[in-house]
Design a protein around this motif. Structure first.
Motif, PDB file in Angstrom:
ATOM      1  N   THR A   1     -11.663   8.560  16.201  1.00 19.21           N
ATOM      2  CA  THR A   1     -10.102   8.369  15.962  1.00 19.21           C
ATOM      3  C   THR A   1     -10.268   8.445  14.547  1.00 19.21           C
ATOM      4  OG1 THR A   1      -9.649   6.490  18.019  1.00 19.21           O
ATOM      5  CG2 THR A   1      -8.159   6.656  15.812  1.00 19.21           C
ATOM      6  N   VAL A   2      -9.186   8.916  14.205  1.00 21.86           N
ATOM      7  CA  VAL A   2      -9.498   8.675  12.706  1.00 21.86           C
ATOM      8  C   VAL A   2      -8.063   8.072  12.357  1.00 21.86           C
ATOM      9  CG1 VAL A   2      -9.008  10.921  10.950  1.00 21.86           C
ATOM     10  CG2 VAL A   2     -10.554  11.087  12.568  1.00 21.86           C
ATOM     11  N   ASP A   3      -7.749   7.697  11.207  1.00 14.57           N
ATOM     12  CA  ASP A   3      -6.538   7.052  10.766  1.00 14.57           C
ATOM     13  C   ASP A   3      -6.675   7.426   9.388  1.00 14.57           C
ATOM     14  OD1 ASP A   3      -4.463   5.391  10.350  1.00 14.57           O
ATOM     15  OD2 ASP A   3      -6.098   3.198   9.578  1.00 14.57           O
ATOM     16  N   ASN A   4      -5.332   8.942   9.677  1.00 13.20           N
ATOM     17  CA  ASN A   4      -4.867   9.563   8.098  1.00 13.20           C
ATOM     18  C   ASN A   4      -4.224   8.702   7.575  1.00 13.20           C
ATOM     19  OD1 ASN A   4      -6.319  11.441   8.529  1.00 13.20           O
ATOM     20  ND2 ASN A   4      -4.575  12.872  10.194  1.00 13.20           N
ATOM     21  N   GLY A   5      -3.117   7.440   8.264  1.00 11.75           N
ATOM     22  CA  GLY A   5      -1.868   7.088   7.358  1.00 11.75           C
ATOM     23  C   GLY A   5      -0.780   7.627   7.202  1.00 11.75           C
ATOM     24  N   ARG A   6       0.188   6.697   7.610  1.00  9.83           N
ATOM     25  CA  ARG A   6       1.583   7.875   7.189  1.00  9.83           C
ATOM     26  C   ARG A   6       2.624   6.822   5.834  1.00  9.83           C
ATOM     27  NH1 ARG A   6       5.706   5.398  11.027  1.00  9.83           N
ATOM     28  NH2 ARG A   6       4.246   4.009  12.500  1.00  9.83           N
ATOM     29  N   GLU A   7       3.703   7.511   6.300  1.00 12.29           N
ATOM     30  CA  GLU A   7       4.492   6.317   4.986  1.00 12.29           C
ATOM     31  C   GLU A   7       4.772   5.367   5.488  1.00 12.29           C
ATOM     32  OE1 GLU A   7       8.655   7.796   3.260  1.00 12.29           O
ATOM     33  OE2 GLU A   7       7.224   8.578   2.052  1.00 12.29           O
ATOM     34  N   CYS A   8       5.135   4.409   5.002  1.00  9.51           N
ATOM     35  CA  CYS A   8       5.991   2.937   5.132  1.00  9.51           C
ATOM     36  C   CYS A   8       7.690   3.543   5.816  1.00  9.51           C
ATOM     37  CB  CYS A   8       5.600   1.780   4.317  1.00  9.51           C
ATOM     38  SG  CYS A   8       5.888   0.069   5.270  1.00  9.51           S
ATOM     39  N   PRO A   9       7.420   2.941   6.773  1.00 11.07           N
ATOM     40  CA  PRO A   9       8.763   3.265   7.478  1.00 11.07           C
ATOM     41  C   PRO A   9       9.993   2.078   6.851  1.00 11.07           C
ATOM     42  CG  PRO A   9       7.405   2.491   9.178  1.00 11.07           C
ATOM     43  CD  PRO A   9       6.949   2.337   8.169  1.00 11.07           C
ATOM     44  N   HIS A  10       9.646   0.884   6.364  1.00 10.83           N
ATOM     45  CA  HIS A  10      10.417   0.104   5.741  1.00 10.83           C
ATOM     46  C   HIS A  10      10.353   0.546   4.589  1.00 10.83           C
ATOM     47  CE1 HIS A  10      12.089  -4.278   6.084  1.00 10.83           C
ATOM     48  NE2 HIS A  10      10.886  -4.607   5.083  1.00 10.83           N
ATOM     49  N   CYS A  11       9.637   0.135   3.225  1.00 14.02           N
ATOM     50  CA  CYS A  11       9.954   0.569   1.995  1.00 14.02           C
ATOM     51  C   CYS A  11      10.066   2.193   1.524  1.00 14.02           C
ATOM     52  CB  CYS A  11       8.958   0.029   1.164  1.00 14.02           C
ATOM     53  SG  CYS A  11       7.319   0.431   1.678  1.00 14.02           S
ATOM     54  N   HIS A  12       9.208   3.088   2.275  1.00 13.03           N
ATOM     55  CA  HIS A  12       9.748   4.332   2.297  1.00 13.03           C
ATOM     56  C   HIS A  12       8.554   4.735   2.020  1.00 13.03           C
ATOM     57  CE1 HIS A  12      12.480   4.921   5.160  1.00 13.03           C
ATOM     58  NE2 HIS A  12      13.140   3.960   4.858  1.00 13.03           N
ATOM     59  N   GLY A  13       7.242   3.993   1.109  1.00 13.34           N
ATOM     60  CA  GLY A  13       6.766   4.699   0.380  1.00 13.34           C
ATOM     61  C   GLY A  13       6.842   3.494  -0.654  1.00 13.34           C
ATOM     62  N   ALA A  14       7.781   3.013  -1.815  1.00 12.28           N
ATOM     63  CA  ALA A  14       8.104   2.087  -2.845  1.00 12.28           C
ATOM     64  C   ALA A  14       6.930   1.115  -2.718  1.00 12.28           C
ATOM     65  CB  ALA A  14       9.484   2.347  -2.573  1.00 12.28           C
ATOM     66  N   ARG A  15       6.785   0.821  -2.222  1.00 13.91           N
ATOM     67  CA  ARG A  15       5.440  -0.522  -1.961  1.00 13.91           C
ATOM     68  C   ARG A  15       6.543  -1.435  -2.411  1.00 13.91           C
ATOM     69  NH1 ARG A  15       1.059   1.594  -5.587  1.00 13.91           N
ATOM     70  NH2 ARG A  15       1.218  -0.210  -6.766  1.00 13.91           N
ATOM     71  N   LYS A  16       7.772  -1.933  -3.369  1.00 10.70           N
ATOM     72  CA  LYS A  16       7.679  -3.323  -3.369  1.00 10.70           C
ATOM     73  C   LYS A  16       9.558  -2.488  -3.426  1.00 10.70           C
ATOM     74  CE  LYS A  16       7.801  -1.688  -8.067  1.00 10.70           C
ATOM     75  NZ  LYS A  16       6.535  -1.013  -8.721  1.00 10.70           N
ATOM     76  N   PHE A  17      10.221  -4.143  -3.898  1.00  8.74           N
ATOM     77  CA  PHE A  17      12.021  -3.738  -2.796  1.00  8.74           C
ATOM     78  C   PHE A  17      12.006  -5.092  -4.416  1.00  8.74           C
ATOM     79  CE2 PHE A  17      10.539  -3.734   0.803  1.00  8.74           C
ATOM     80  CZ  PHE A  17      11.327  -2.752   1.023  1.00  8.74           C
TER      81      PHE A  17
ATOM     82  N   ALA B   1       0.751  -1.648  -0.319  1.00  8.88           N
ATOM     83  CA  ALA B   1       0.191   0.058   0.368  1.00  8.88           C
ATOM     84  C   ALA B   1       1.409   1.598   0.108  1.00  8.88           C
ATOM     85  CB  ALA B   1      -0.838   0.143   0.845  1.00  8.88           C
ATOM     86  N   GLY B   2       1.990   0.665   0.501  1.00  2.75           N
ATOM     87  CA  GLY B   2       2.827   1.872   0.682  1.00  2.75           C
ATOM     88  C   GLY B   2       2.698   3.304   1.397  1.00  2.75           C
ATOM     89  N   PHE B   3       1.805   2.594   2.842  1.00  5.96           N
ATOM     90  CA  PHE B   3       1.597   3.401   4.043  1.00  5.96           C
ATOM     91  C   PHE B   3       0.951   1.990   4.615  1.00  5.96           C
ATOM     92  CE2 PHE B   3      -2.318   4.218   1.559  1.00  5.96           C
ATOM     93  CZ  PHE B   3      -3.491   3.433   2.682  1.00  5.96           C
ATOM     94  N   VAL B   4       0.684   3.208   5.990  1.00  3.93           N
ATOM     95  CA  VAL B   4       0.794   2.265   6.929  1.00  3.93           C
ATOM     96  C   VAL B   4      -0.285   3.206   8.000  1.00  3.93           C
ATOM     97  CG1 VAL B   4       3.015   1.080   7.836  1.00  3.93           C
ATOM     98  CG2 VAL B   4       2.286   2.796   8.782  1.00  3.93           C
ATOM     99  N   ALA B   5      -0.949   2.174   8.810  1.00  4.61           N
ATOM    100  CA  ALA B   5      -2.223   2.758  10.215  1.00  4.61           C
ATOM    101  C   ALA B   5      -1.203   3.875  10.818  1.00  4.61           C
ATOM    102  CB  ALA B   5      -2.825   1.883  10.672  1.00  4.61           C
ATOM    103  N   HIS B   6      -1.627   5.147  10.510  1.00  2.00           N
ATOM    104  CA  HIS B   6      -1.599   6.118  12.445  1.00  2.00           C
ATOM    105  C   HIS B   6      -3.072   6.009  12.750  1.00  2.00           C
ATOM    106  CE1 HIS B   6       1.283   9.088  13.819  1.00  2.00           C
ATOM    107  NE2 HIS B   6       0.473   9.768  13.427  1.00  2.00           N
ATOM    108  N   PRO B   7      -3.101   5.793  13.577  1.00  2.00           N
ATOM    109  CA  PRO B   7      -4.405   6.448  14.231  1.00  2.00           C
ATOM    110  C   PRO B   7      -4.175   7.377  14.710  1.00  2.00           C
ATOM    111  CG  PRO B   7      -4.332   4.718  14.858  1.00  2.00           C
ATOM    112  CD  PRO B   7      -2.583   4.893  14.177  1.00  2.00           C
ATOM    113  N   THR B   8      -5.427   9.093  14.714  1.00  2.00           N
ATOM    114  CA  THR B   8      -4.806  10.009  15.453  1.00  2.00           C
ATOM    115  C   THR B   8      -6.371  10.008  16.297  1.00  2.00           C
ATOM    116  OG1 THR B   8      -4.818  11.297  14.015  1.00  2.00           O
ATOM    117  CG2 THR B   8      -3.031  10.682  14.258  1.00  2.00           C
ATOM    118  N   SER B   9      -6.325  11.055  17.477  1.00  8.54           N
ATOM    119  CA  SER B   9      -7.418  11.692  18.051  1.00  8.54           C
ATOM    120  C   SER B   9      -7.970  12.907  18.057  1.00  8.54           C
ATOM    121  CB  SER B   9      -7.240  11.401  19.695  1.00  8.54           C
ATOM    122  OG  SER B   9      -7.264  10.450  20.170  1.00  8.54           O
ATOM    123  N   ALA B  10      -9.414  12.850  16.879  1.00  7.05           N
ATOM    124  CA  ALA B  10     -10.218  13.884  16.449  1.00  7.05           C
ATOM    125  C   ALA B  10     -11.049  14.053  16.632  1.00  7.05           C
ATOM    126  CB  ALA B  10      -9.896  13.857  14.842  1.00  7.05           C
TER     127      ALA B  10
END
Length: 86
Positions: A63-79, A46-55
């Motif tokens: 709780t709202v899930d805006n998502g954030r860039e994947c720390p493993h692939c840095h948004g590239a989605r594949k290796f 997906a290129g991003f992971v869940a990042h729930p925040t309070s709103a």
């Protein structure tokens, strides 16, 4: 007289309107490629992971899930190549 006799058949077998576009999409994550590649194990491609925040929405705390860039692939989605999960 049958009303169906006056209708012409509009079907054209060579009409390309119903066929899918066969151009190669370079960003096709699940397509077949000649080189091996691995979909990111953390985000599942997906290129991003869940990042729930309070709103507060409409005066109601939620709780709202805006998502954030994947720390493993840095948004590239594949290796490139085969990467085993760690």
């Amino acid at each position: 007289m049958d009303p169906r006799e006056d209708e012409e058949d509009d079907f054209d077998p060579e009409d390309d309107d119903f066929e899918e576009d066969e151009e190669a999409d370079e960003d096709d994550l699940f397509g077949v490629t000649s080189e091996p590649r691995t979909i990111c194990h953390l985000c599942g491609g997906a290129g991003f992971v869940a990042h729930p925040t309070s709103a507060v929405i409409g005066g109601v705390p939620r709780t709202v899930d805006n998502g954030r860039e994947c720390p493993h692939c840095h948004g590239a989605r594949k290796f490139p190549g085969l990467v085993p999960p760690l």
